[in-house]
Design an enzyme around this catalytic site. Structure first.
Site, PDB file in Angstrom:
ATOM      1  N   LEU A  61       0.808  -1.220   0.000  1.00 23.61           N
ATOM      2  CA  LEU A  61       0.000   0.000   0.000  1.00 23.61           C
ATOM      3  C   LEU A  61       0.845   1.276   0.000  1.00 23.61           C
ATOM      4  O   LEU A  61       0.320   2.373  -0.148  1.00 23.61           O
ATOM      5  CB  LEU A  61      -0.959   0.003   1.191  1.00 23.61           C
ATOM      6  CG  LEU A  61      -2.026  -1.103   1.172  1.00 23.61           C
ATOM      7  CD1 LEU A  61      -2.910  -1.013   2.404  1.00 23.61           C
ATOM      8  CD2 LEU A  61      -2.865  -1.033  -0.105  1.00 23.61           C
ATOM      9  N   ARG A  62       2.170   1.123   0.212  1.00 25.04           N
ATOM     10  CA  ARG A  62       3.166   2.198   0.046  1.00 25.04           C
ATOM     11  C   ARG A  62       3.101   3.321   1.083  1.00 25.04           C
ATOM     12  O   ARG A  62       4.050   4.088   1.207  1.00 25.04           O
ATOM     13  CB  ARG A  62       3.069   2.814  -1.346  1.00 25.04           C
ATOM     14  CG  ARG A  62       3.248   1.840  -2.503  1.00 25.04           C
ATOM     15  CD  ARG A  62       4.568   1.119  -2.470  1.00 25.04           C
ATOM     16  NE  ARG A  62       4.831   0.376  -3.709  1.00 25.04           N
ATOM     17  CZ  ARG A  62       5.588  -0.697  -3.791  1.00 25.04           C
ATOM     18  NH1 ARG A  62       6.143  -1.200  -2.695  1.00 25.04           N
ATOM     19  NH2 ARG A  62       5.787  -1.295  -4.947  1.00 25.04           N
ATOM     20  N   ASP A  66       9.504  -8.727   3.031  1.00 28.33           N
ATOM     21  CA  ASP A  66       9.269  -8.834   1.589  1.00 28.33           C
ATOM     22  C   ASP A  66       9.849  -7.653   0.820  1.00 28.33           C
ATOM     23  O   ASP A  66       9.722  -6.498   1.226  1.00 28.33           O
ATOM     24  CB  ASP A  66       7.783  -8.941   1.284  1.00 28.33           C
ATOM     25  CG  ASP A  66       7.534  -9.148  -0.193  1.00 28.33           C
ATOM     26  OD1 ASP A  66       7.937 -10.196  -0.709  1.00 28.33           O
ATOM     27  OD2 ASP A  66       6.986  -8.234  -0.838  1.00 28.33           O
ATOM     28  N   HIS A  89      10.398 -13.935   1.674  1.00 27.57           N
ATOM     29  CA  HIS A  89      10.705 -13.589   0.289  1.00 27.57           C
ATOM     30  C   HIS A  89      11.952 -14.399  -0.075  1.00 27.57           C
ATOM     31  O   HIS A  89      13.064 -14.046   0.304  1.00 27.57           O
ATOM     32  CB  HIS A  89      10.966 -12.084   0.193  1.00 27.57           C
ATOM     33  CG  HIS A  89      11.440 -11.612  -1.137  1.00 27.57           C
ATOM     34  ND1 HIS A  89      10.712 -10.741  -1.917  1.00 27.57           N
ATOM     35  CD2 HIS A  89      12.574 -11.866  -1.832  1.00 27.57           C
ATOM     36  CE1 HIS A  89      11.388 -10.477  -3.024  1.00 27.57           C
ATOM     37  NE2 HIS A  89      12.528 -11.146  -2.995  1.00 27.57           N
ATOM     38  N   ASN A 127       9.633  -9.071  -9.328  1.00 33.02           N
ATOM     39  CA  ASN A 127      10.420  -9.877  -8.409  1.00 33.02           C
ATOM     40  C   ASN A 127       9.484 -10.785  -7.609  1.00 33.02           C
ATOM     41  O   ASN A 127       8.615 -10.281  -6.892  1.00 33.02           O
ATOM     42  CB  ASN A 127      11.184  -8.954  -7.450  1.00 33.02           C
ATOM     43  CG  ASN A 127      12.039  -9.685  -6.440  1.00 33.02           C
ATOM     44  OD1 ASN A 127      11.929 -10.885  -6.258  1.00 33.02           O
ATOM     45  ND2 ASN A 127      12.892  -8.943  -5.740  1.00 33.02           N
ATOM     46  N   ASP A 180       0.538  -9.697  -4.600  1.00 35.87           N
ATOM     47  CA  ASP A 180       1.795  -8.938  -4.605  1.00 35.87           C
ATOM     48  C   ASP A 180       1.595  -7.618  -5.354  1.00 35.87           C
ATOM     49  O   ASP A 180       2.442  -7.175  -6.134  1.00 35.87           O
ATOM     50  CB  ASP A 180       2.944  -9.741  -5.216  1.00 35.87           C
ATOM     51  CG  ASP A 180       4.316  -9.114  -4.948  1.00 35.87           C
ATOM     52  OD1 ASP A 180       4.393  -8.152  -4.157  1.00 35.87           O
ATOM     53  OD2 ASP A 180       5.305  -9.581  -5.537  1.00 35.87           O
TER      54      ASP A 180
END
EC number: 3.5.2.3
Length: 428
Positions: A59-60, A150, A177, A276, A303
């Protein structure tokens, strides 16, 4: 409290039934229901599923609000049929303290479009050197149960062991990850025929598989839970299958894009395909589909990785890795799993709602569509087909690999505890 009558919906793809929502819960499910004064939604044979749950969303916010915010990200989630998302910790500042995870959690509460459960970082600053405040994040108002670095791998085996031991005390899970950093230095795409022909740095499958092998053994050793993020290779499938056969408490996820796209697309040098872990081969894609169908891979997770235009509209080597996915995930799963006969809609509900809710302890989500249960629901027009137009996305970012591609299915309605967040394909 308001009432809503969903008339003629195929619950989990079965025979058409009516579903009556009273306030925040489902009051009744069956044929021929009626309710005076209820708002009526004519489902017309659309498929009704429990609200989707995404165990892997970026969600940054805080820090990269130019890419996404909790509000825009949850609006995108509601558009895609999600009622709960788990927000990854690679924000600025990193979500490695009780204060930051509580901030993200409160922003989710304020948005009202879906529940937001923060994921806490495993290590301070995602640097892999020192455990973060796992216990404090769990005991905070956010009640964190899932921890992940992650974007980076917890590459130190001792740190990973300590994290697995720590979360065991409160039933948490470490989501890894899986990327051995030394094996992926300078990597730009999947290592194979295409990378050799294009002259791009290769990202070998063994970089993922070796970490998964190590971590399932560590989880067995300490008797803890480990979750594998965005599994992408046929070899990884075999390792997880072996681990489960030994009774190791491991779960795994696959992304929609790894179920559909291959490294052949990188021949275009379009950075929208840079991700990625990287897009793999057709053989890997087929192995992932089969593993999702037979339960070796437990869930689908998006993701969802939004990036601003300038981070993708550049040369390949300089471009950021990642794709948005919340608004197209269900359509991709329909194309790759349902329309191919690998899963029915009850299977989709399991992989995209029931099981991710169980792994993440998302209370009230992933519940049966039956009387007395929370009214977290999504209605899907499975007969729809249309081209993907990112201009209409609710997400702040547009970095989708499906632009112009025709995909099946469209979410028309989403309800969060009985409150409509999406009606006729439009956010409320």
């Amino acid at each position: 409290m308001s009432k809503t009558l969903i008339r003629g919906a195929k619950v989990l793809g079965g025979e058409p039934q009516d579903v009556l929502i009273d306030g925040t819960v489902i009051e009744a499910v069956g044929p021929g229901l009626s309710a005076e004064g209820a708002e009526v939604v004519e489902a017309g044979g659309k498929v009704l599923l429990p609200g989707l749950v995404d165990l892997h969303t970026h969600l940054r916010e805080p820090g990269r609000e130019d890419s996404e915010t909790v509000l825009t990200g949850t609006r995108a989630a509601a558009s895609g049929g999600y009622t709960s998302v788990f927000a990854m910790a690679n924000t600025f500042p990193v979500a490695d303290t009780a204060g930051v995870v509580e901030q993200v959690w409160r922003l989710g509460q304020e948005s009202g479009y879906c529940d937001v459960q923060p994921i806490g970082a495993v290590t301070v600053g995602l640097e892999g050197a020192k455990l973060a405040e796992l216990g404090a994040m769990h005991e905070s108002a956010a009640g964190v149960t899932v921890f992940s670095d992650d974007g980076k791998c917890v590459h130190d085996a001792v740190i990973m062991r300590r994290a697995l031991e720590y979360v065991k005390a409160f039933g948490g899970v470490v989501a890894q990850h899986a990327q051995e950093p030394r094996l992926t230095e300078g990597a730009q795409m999947n290592e194979g025929v295409v990378s050799a022909e294009l002259g791009l740095g290769g990202w070998p499958a063994v970089a993922e598989e070796s970490v998964i092998a190590r971590d399932v053994l560590l989880a067995e050793h300490v008797g803890s839970r480990v979750h594998i993020c965005h599994l992408s290779t046929a070899g990884s499938v075999e390792i997880v299958r072996w681990a489960k056969s030994r009774g190791i408490d491991v779960t795994a996820e696959v992304t929609p894009h790894h179920l559909l796209l291959t490294d052949e697309l990188v021949r275009s040098y379009n950075p929208v395909y840079k991700v990625n872990p990287p897009l793999r081969t057709e053989r890997d894609v087929m192995a992932l589909r089969e593993a999702l169908a037979d339960g070796t891979i437990d869930i689908v997770a998006t993701d969802h990785a939004p990036h601003p235009h300038e981070d993708k509209d550049c040369e390949w080597a300089a471009a950021a890795m990642g794709m948005v996915g919340l608004e197209t995930a269900l359509s991709v799963v329909q194309e790759t799993m349902v329309d191919t006969g690998l899963l029915d809609w009850a299977g989709v509900a399991d992989r995209m709602s029931v099981t991710p809710a169980r792994i993440g302890r998302a209370t009230g989500h992933g519940r049966p569509v039956s009387a007395g249960e929370p009214a977290n629901l999504t209605l899907v027009d499975t007969e729809y087909r249309g081209g993907v137009d990112p201009a209409g996305f609710a997400s702040r970012s547009r970095n989708t690999p499906y632009e112009g591609r025709e995909l099946p299915g469209r979410v028309t309605h989403t309800w969060l505890r009985g409150q409509a967040t999406l009606v006729d394909g439009k956010l409320t």
